[in-house]
Design a protein around this motif. Structure first.
Motif, PDB file in Angstrom:
ATOM      1  N   ASN A 186       2.328   6.504  -6.980  1.00  0.00           N
ATOM      2  CA  ASN A 186       1.353   7.496  -7.429  1.00  0.00           C
ATOM      3  C   ASN A 186       1.933   8.913  -7.345  1.00  0.00           C
ATOM      4  O   ASN A 186       1.721   9.735  -8.233  1.00  0.00           O
ATOM      5  CB  ASN A 186       0.058   7.397  -6.620  1.00  0.00           C
ATOM      6  N   LEU A 187       2.669   9.187  -6.255  1.00  0.00           N
ATOM      7  CA  LEU A 187       3.304  10.497  -6.119  1.00  0.00           C
ATOM      8  C   LEU A 187       4.355  10.716  -7.209  1.00  0.00           C
ATOM      9  O   LEU A 187       4.470  11.823  -7.760  1.00  0.00           O
ATOM     10  CB  LEU A 187       3.948  10.643  -4.736  1.00  0.00           C
ATOM     11  N   GLU A 203       2.631   1.694  -3.320  1.00  0.00           N
ATOM     12  CA  GLU A 203       1.705   2.209  -4.332  1.00  0.00           C
ATOM     13  C   GLU A 203       1.505   3.709  -4.168  1.00  0.00           C
ATOM     14  O   GLU A 203       1.456   4.451  -5.158  1.00  0.00           O
ATOM     15  CB  GLU A 203       0.364   1.470  -4.228  1.00  0.00           C
ATOM     16  N   GLU A 204       1.395   4.176  -2.916  1.00  0.00           N
ATOM     17  CA  GLU A 204       1.265   5.620  -2.666  1.00  0.00           C
ATOM     18  C   GLU A 204       2.471   6.377  -3.220  1.00  0.00           C
ATOM     19  O   GLU A 204       2.313   7.423  -3.865  1.00  0.00           O
ATOM     20  CB  GLU A 204       1.151   5.893  -1.159  1.00  0.00           C
ATOM     21  N   LYS A 214       0.840  -1.202   0.000  1.00  0.00           N
ATOM     22  CA  LYS A 214       0.000   0.000   0.000  1.00  0.00           C
ATOM     23  C   LYS A 214       0.877   1.254   0.000  1.00  0.00           C
ATOM     24  O   LYS A 214       0.655   2.181  -0.791  1.00  0.00           O
ATOM     25  CB  LYS A 214      -0.908  -0.024   1.233  1.00  0.00           C
ATOM     26  N   LYS A 215       1.887   1.275   0.865  1.00  0.00           N
ATOM     27  CA  LYS A 215       2.779   2.436   0.949  1.00  0.00           C
ATOM     28  C   LYS A 215       3.601   2.587  -0.341  1.00  0.00           C
ATOM     29  O   LYS A 215       3.830   3.706  -0.800  1.00  0.00           O
ATOM     30  CB  LYS A 215       3.702   2.307   2.158  1.00  0.00           C
ATOM     31  N   LYS A 261       8.124   9.825   2.519  1.00  0.00           N
ATOM     32  CA  LYS A 261       7.362   8.562   2.523  1.00  0.00           C
ATOM     33  C   LYS A 261       8.269   7.359   2.248  1.00  0.00           C
ATOM     34  O   LYS A 261       8.054   6.283   2.809  1.00  0.00           O
ATOM     35  CB  LYS A 261       6.214   8.622   1.511  1.00  0.00           C
ATOM     36  N   GLU A 302       7.913  15.085  -0.386  1.00  0.00           N
ATOM     37  CA  GLU A 302       6.945  14.111   0.131  1.00  0.00           C
ATOM     38  C   GLU A 302       7.348  12.674  -0.227  1.00  0.00           C
ATOM     39  O   GLU A 302       7.231  11.759   0.588  1.00  0.00           O
ATOM     40  CB  GLU A 302       5.550  14.429  -0.413  1.00  0.00           C
TER      41      GLU A 302
END
Length: 171
Positions: free
Chosen positions: A68-69, A64-65, A61-62, A95, A91
């Protein structure tokens, strides 16, 4: 002549008995396979596997985030929005660092759980009792673990008693 033939026959018959020696039999056990077979359906292993899957889902999940960024950053770069690119780079870095820390912490936690499982005294007491019984019943003088690779230079598959140990443990 008959005496010579009789003497030679007797000598040929007795020679193997004179030079007979006890042959030492060695057995080899893949303790990792025994361990895996024994604990496959146990609650502690299910708990370990559940946590492992939960941690992997969170990592996915992280990841994928972050991806996306990165995709947004590429779009901002194409549109010439430099301020948004700089903001997203910060960011993404933050992350990514958090993901690395999370993965490291969870790997340490999983490794600790795994060691706890592998050091189960009750399992090893039962394993050693079964090893002793199988070795004595099968006439082995020594049983070696395949995990001690530096101690086993070569072995014949015929001495691998792993399946017998698994069967004796009732799996």
């Amino acid at each position: 002549m008959k005496k010579i033939i009789l003497a030679l026959s007797l000598a040929l018959f007795l020679a193997p008995l004179t030079f007979a020696q006890q042959i030492t039999r060695f057995g080899v056990v893949d303790t990792a396979r025994v361990y895996q077979a024994y604990f496959r359906n146990s609650a502690p292993v299910r708990n370990y596997e559940s946590k492992k899957a939960e941690f992997q889902n969170e990592i996915n999940k992280k990841t994928e985030e972050i991806q996306n960024l990165k995709n947004q950053k590429v779009d901002y770069q194409k549109n010439g929005n430099d301020a948004a690119v700089v903001r997203l780079e910060g960011e993404i870095t933050r992350k990514t660092d958090l993901l690395t820390e999370y993965a490291n912490a969870k790997n340490v936690e999983l490794e600790s759980l795994k060691k706890t499982l592998q050091n189960s005294d009750s399992f090893y007491k039962k394993l050693y009792n079964v090893l002793e019984r199988v070795a004595e019943n099968e006439g082995y003088s020594m049983i070696m673990s395949l995990q001690q690779a530096n101690a086993v230079l070569w072995y014949s598959p015929s001495v691998d008693i792993t399946e017998k140990v698994i069967a004796e443990l009732g799996m």
